[in-house]
Enzyme design. Structure first.
Site, PDB file in Angstrom:
ATOM      1  N   GLY A  48      59.683  38.911  44.129  1.00  0.00           N
ATOM      2  CA  GLY A  48      58.678  39.984  43.960  1.00  0.00           C
ATOM      3  C   GLY A  48      57.633  39.841  45.042  1.00  0.00           C
ATOM      4  N   ALA A  49      58.113  39.752  46.312  1.00  0.00           N
ATOM      5  CA  ALA A  49      57.272  39.267  47.411  1.00  0.00           C
ATOM      6  C   ALA A  49      56.662  40.350  48.283  1.00  0.00           C
ATOM      7  CB  ALA A  49      58.120  38.347  48.305  1.00  0.00           C
ATOM      8  N   ALA A 140      57.495  42.968  39.063  1.00  0.00           N
ATOM      9  CA  ALA A 140      57.045  43.989  38.103  1.00  0.00           C
ATOM     10  C   ALA A 140      57.973  45.171  38.277  1.00  0.00           C
ATOM     11  CB  ALA A 140      55.599  44.389  38.377  1.00  0.00           C
ATOM     12  N   TYR A 235      47.788  46.809  26.175  1.00  0.00           N
ATOM     13  CA  TYR A 235      48.267  45.700  27.008  1.00  0.00           C
ATOM     14  C   TYR A 235      48.616  44.470  26.164  1.00  0.00           C
ATOM     15  CZ  TYR A 235      49.504  43.236  31.130  1.00  0.00           C
ATOM     16  OH  TYR A 235      50.250  42.575  32.057  1.00  0.00           O
TER      17      TYR A 235
HETATM   18  P1  NAD Z   1      53.611  45.117  42.284  1.00  0.00           P
HETATM   19  O1  NAD Z   1      54.221  46.380  41.802  1.00  0.00           O
HETATM   20  O2  NAD Z   1      52.603  45.210  43.373  1.00  0.00           O
HETATM   21  O3  NAD Z   1      54.763  44.119  42.814  1.00  0.00           O
HETATM   22  C1  NAD Z   1      56.001  44.003  42.210  1.00  0.00           C
HETATM   23  C2  NAD Z   1      56.967  43.293  43.118  1.00  0.00           C
HETATM   24  O4  NAD Z   1      58.217  43.161  42.411  1.00  0.00           O
HETATM   25  C3  NAD Z   1      57.307  44.039  44.426  1.00  0.00           C
HETATM   26  O5  NAD Z   1      57.442  43.120  45.474  1.00  0.00           O
HETATM   27  C4  NAD Z   1      58.666  44.663  44.119  1.00  0.00           C
HETATM   28  O6  NAD Z   1      59.488  44.869  45.289  1.00  0.00           O
HETATM   29  C5  NAD Z   1      59.263  43.579  43.258  1.00  0.00           C
HETATM   30  N1  NAD Z   1      60.385  44.034  42.423  1.00  0.00           N
HETATM   31  C6  NAD Z   1      60.396  45.020  41.480  1.00  0.00           C
HETATM   32  N2  NAD Z   1      61.626  45.106  40.927  1.00  0.00           N
HETATM   33  C7  NAD Z   1      62.396  44.176  41.543  1.00  0.00           C
HETATM   34  C8  NAD Z   1      63.748  43.789  41.425  1.00  0.00           C
HETATM   35  N3  NAD Z   1      64.574  44.363  40.539  1.00  0.00           N
HETATM   36  N4  NAD Z   1      64.198  42.823  42.263  1.00  0.00           N
HETATM   37  C9  NAD Z   1      63.392  42.235  43.177  1.00  0.00           C
HETATM   38  N5  NAD Z   1      62.095  42.532  43.298  1.00  0.00           N
HETATM   39  C10 NAD Z   1      61.609  43.489  42.494  1.00  0.00           C
HETATM   40  O7  NAD Z   1      53.057  44.391  41.005  1.00  0.00           O
HETATM   41  P2  NAD Z   1      51.871  43.335  40.733  1.00  0.00           P
HETATM   42  O8  NAD Z   1      50.783  44.067  40.070  1.00  0.00           O
HETATM   43  O9  NAD Z   1      51.608  42.487  41.915  1.00  0.00           O
HETATM   44  O10 NAD Z   1      52.561  42.473  39.586  1.00  0.00           O
HETATM   45  C11 NAD Z   1      53.126  41.202  39.822  1.00  0.00           C
HETATM   46  C12 NAD Z   1      52.908  40.333  38.601  1.00  0.00           C
HETATM   47  O11 NAD Z   1      51.494  40.152  38.423  1.00  0.00           O
HETATM   48  C13 NAD Z   1      53.428  40.963  37.306  1.00  0.00           C
HETATM   49  O12 NAD Z   1      53.947  39.945  36.495  1.00  0.00           O
HETATM   50  C14 NAD Z   1      52.167  41.536  36.690  1.00  0.00           C
HETATM   51  O13 NAD Z   1      52.265  41.670  35.284  1.00  0.00           O
HETATM   52  C15 NAD Z   1      51.165  40.454  37.075  1.00  0.00           C
HETATM   53  N6  NAD Z   1      49.755  40.857  36.985  1.00  0.00           N
HETATM   54  C16 NAD Z   1      49.302  42.013  37.546  1.00  0.00           C
HETATM   55  C17 NAD Z   1      47.968  42.376  37.384  1.00  0.00           C
HETATM   56  C18 NAD Z   1      47.422  43.665  37.971  1.00  0.00           C
HETATM   57  O14 NAD Z   1      46.349  44.091  37.548  1.00  0.00           O
HETATM   58  N7  NAD Z   1      48.074  44.266  38.923  1.00  0.00           N
HETATM   59  C19 NAD Z   1      47.079  41.530  36.704  1.00  0.00           C
HETATM   60  C20 NAD Z   1      47.562  40.322  36.190  1.00  0.00           C
HETATM   61  C21 NAD Z   1      48.906  40.008  36.338  1.00  0.00           C
END
Ligand code: NAD
Length: 394
Positions: A48-49, A140, A235
């Site tokens: 998820g990079a 995500a 949430y």
């Molecule tokens: P984001 O949408 O920016 O990033 C998601 C990443 O997952 C992307 O790199 C995407 O390419 C990758 N991805 C999605 N489906 C995929 C798959 N099938 N195979 C490979 N890669 C895949 O999301 P984010 O907000 O950075 O979320 C990342 C984590 O952080 C999640 O667990 C989220 O719950 C957690 N989080 C987010 C927040 C927020 O407010 N954004 C707060 C706390 C925790």
């Protein structure tokens, strides 16, 4: 072609390659300004990079600690005359910057949930990188094809057991309205847990261990959110919260496995609510984020993904520091967000927010700026009137 933002609800269907590269550079510069993270990770796998917290983790590992990084992500590549999704451009820009800095950086674009991508990634890590000492799991996704059953699971963002009504904002139109969401069915809950729970993270860790690709001391981290009461029904106590409970269950299992085999540990970091592609899809949360930004910016405590991840690495995981767990065994990077003074102000402002007062009571303008930056728009120094080639390959 000239690329402009085309916002459709909570997504922007265009992305700007030069702007995405500038956004990556901003984050690299930030990490470098904070100085080297001592005793940092050396070889890092980020699943998820390409955007959000995973991308910020990768940038911090590479440019804060000179780590070799391997990234797995799932984005739509560019085509002739059609821009990619931003993670594609982000990853190209990251790899170019890493290579210029003499750092190993490789990535695979594909479905991390599938056995096939796991096999490919493991073969490539074996051939080119060797055992990793840090695994960041930051996927995500709205759907998962289960690798063993072939069943397609779709996650939903709904309350559990009760109907939920609260304010929400259409961030594009700037309209505040009430939204009522009916509770999820048992099947929807199970589907959401299957997508956003911890099973896939466990599968990755087992596969890496079986392939001999975990280095001594290997650590694994994944990210979650708790938030204040105003967002709990959608949430923490909603379908996504139940999936996150399952992620915590997986963290405990992975932690036990790593310890039993003499590696390091696994844990969850609770991060701050921030504008990302994932969070913009959750009802109510973008309005909460807009109020939160206003308060935290006024206090001088606002952080974005890169500040959060740099802080995680520099003050919790490495640099001679120790992990500081809460009573639930989680690292809390949401400490500044959850300060009573911040939450008290949110509780005061929340009932007063209307379409008319949105711009004065919240940082909706800042939200929109951040949202467009995710797609490479609005970056300083980028000429958006210039012709740009959307089709870029690694
Ligand atoms: P984001 O949408 O920016 O990033 C998601 C990443 O997952 C992307 O790199 C995407 O390419 C990758 N991805 C999605 N489906 C995929 C798959 N099938 N195979 C490979 N890669 C895949 O999301 P984010 O907000 O950075 O979320 C990342 C984590 O952080 C999640 O667990 C989220 O719950 C957690 N989080 C987010 C927040 C927020 O407010 N954004 C707060 C706390 C925790």
């Amino acid at each position: 072609m000239i690329l402009r933002p085309k916002v459709r609800g909570f997504v922007c269907v265009t992305a700007h390659p030069v702007g995405c590269a500038a956004y990556i550079q901003e984050q690299i510069d930030y990490v470098k300004r904070q100085g080297t993270i001592k005793d940092g990770p050396k070889k890092v796998l980020v699943i998820g990079a390409s955007t959000g917290y995973g991308l910020a983790s990768r940038i911090t590992a590479a440019f804060g600690a000179n780590a070799a990084t391997f990234g797995v992500f799932y984005d739509r590549p560019s085509e002739e005359g059609r821009p990619a999704t931003p993670g594609w451009y982000n990853t190209i820009a990251f790899e170019r910057a890493a290579k210029t800095a003499g750092l190993y950086a490789k990535s695979v674009n594909g479905d991390a949930f599938s056995d096939d991508i796991k096999r490919q990634v493991i073969a490539l890590i074996k051939a080119g990188l060797g055992p990793v000492d840090l695994v960041v799991y930051s996927v995500a996704s709205p759907r998962r094809v289960h690798p063993k059953t072939g069943v397609v699971h779709r996650s939903v963002l709904k309350p559990v057991s009760q109907t939920y009504t609260n304010k929400t904002v259409d961030t594009d139109l700037g309209v505040v309205s009430d939204i009522t969401i009916e509770p999820a069915t048992e099947e929807e809950i199970a589907d959401t847990v299957a997508v956003m729970g911890g099973e896939d993270w466990e599968m990755w860790m087992q596969a890496l261990d079986a392939a001999g690709l975990l280095a001594p001391g290997a650590t694994a981290v994944s990210y979650s959110y708790l938030g204040p009461e105003v967002t709990w029904p959608i949430y923490r106590n909603g379908t996504i919260g139940l999936a996150k409970n399952d992620l915590e269950r997986a963290a405990r299992r992975i932690d036990a496995m790593l310890k039993a085999k003499g590696y390091g540990r696994a844990f969850i970091s609770i991060n701050k609510a921030l504008v990302t592609q994932a969070s913009s899809a959750i009802p109510v949360v973008p309005l909460y984020i807009s109020v939160l930004y206003k308060i935290m910016k006024a206090q001088g405590t606002h952080e974005g993904c890169i500040e959060q991840m740099q802080r995680l690495f520099a003050t919790q995981m490495y640099n001679g520091s120790a992990l500081n767990f809460d009573e639930g065994g989680r690292v809390r990077l949401d400490d500044l967000e959850m300060r009573p003074e911040v939450q008290r102000q949110i509780t005061e402002i929340w009932p007063q927010v209307t379409t008319e007062s949105l711009r004065s009571l919240t940082d909706i303008d800042g939200y929109r700026v951040e949202f467009l930056k995710l797609f490479g728009f609005g970056l300083a120094g980028v000429d958006y009137e210039a012709d740009v080639e959307p089709h870029i390959l690694f």
